[in-house]
Design an enzyme around this catalytic site. Structure first.
Site, short mmCIF file in Angstrom:
data_model
loop_
_atom_site.label_atom_id
_atom_site.label_comp_id
_atom_site.label_asym_id
_atom_site.label_seq_id
_atom_site.Cartn_x
_atom_site.Cartn_y
_atom_site.Cartn_z
N SER A 173 -9.19 22.81 38.14
CA SER A 173 -9.37 23.94 39.04
C SER A 173 -10.66 23.72 39.83
CB SER A 173 -9.49 25.24 38.22
OG SER A 173 -9.72 26.34 39.07
N LYS B 131 -7.18 20.57 45.04
CA LYS B 131 -5.73 20.33 45.12
C LYS B 131 -5.08 21.12 46.24
CE LYS B 131 -4.95 21.90 41.07
NZ LYS B 131 -6.36 22.29 40.84
N SER C 21 -1.55 21.26 36.24
CA SER C 21 -0.63 20.44 35.42
C SER C 21 -1.41 19.51 34.51
CB SER C 21 0.35 19.66 36.29
OG SER C 21 -0.26 19.00 37.37
#
Length: 210
Positions: A45, A49, A117
């Site tokens: 996080s 991304k 993920s």
């Protein structure tokens, strides 16, 4: 929540048969003059991304390509709103996204997924759903210190205080990809250069023509 209650992954009707579409993925590819592919952005996080996925999406859209971004937060507002952040729920979350991404792939779309993920096994399971070359893993590499400094949502601070359980990088592990197709230093590199890295890879693999 066990796997069965989370998504029914352990049960399947014997009366379900896959329906072959009258318009194939190859047909769509010829019409749109580009191939479809899954771009799987993974990382901690705050690693960038979503920022990178959306910037790549914008660049591809500007060039006339058919694209769609599946974002982790957005998906949890609907498709996966019944899931928490335990290991089992994270696994089910990625399983659902993998299946959705596969449908987008079949629809001839370049689909970009932006999810932490954290587990290799889940990402590998997503890869195994499609043919070789249809899955491009993009590791957004940024160290924990950088991600915490960014922390625009204040999540790391809450996790450090124990207000958020099972937070990746703090109280839950992140397993870096062993051999991603792209390893991009999103923690230190300019965004435009990161976007170009992805576009160059797509061109190199003949997914798009620049």
């Amino acid at each position: 929540m066990n796997k069965a209650s989370a998504g029914g992954a352990t049960s399947r009707s014997k009366n379900i048969v896959w329906h072959e579409a009258s318009v194939t993925r190859a047909d769509i590819s010829r019409q749109r003059s580009h191939k479809s592919v899954i771009l799987w952005f993974t990382g901690l996080s705050g690693s960038g991304k979503s920022t990178l996925a959306n910037a790549v999406n914008a660049a591809l859209f500007k060039k006339g390509f058919s694209t769609y971004v599946l974002d982790g937060d957005n998906v949890r507002h609907g498709l996966c709103k019944d899931l928490g952040f335990s290991d089992v729920d994270r696994e089910e979350n990625i399983r659902r996204i993998s299946e959705v991404a596969k449908l987008f792939l079949d629809a001839g779309i370049i689909v970009l997924t932006a999810f932490v993920s954290p587990f290799r096994s889940d990402r590998n399971a997503a890869r195994q759903l499609v043919d070789k070359g249809d899955f491009i893993e993009v590791f957004c590499s940024a160290d924990l210190k950088t991600c915490e400094e960014r922390d625009t949502k204040g999540l790391y601070a809450k996790a450090r205080k124990g207000e958020i359980k099972d937070f990746t990088g703090i109280s839950s592990p992140y397993e870096e990809p062993d051999s991603p197709e792209l390893n991009i230093e999103t923690g230190s590199r300019d965004l435009d250069k990161c976007v170009q890295d992805v576009l160059c890879k797509l061109s190199e693999l003949n997914i798009i023509e620049e």
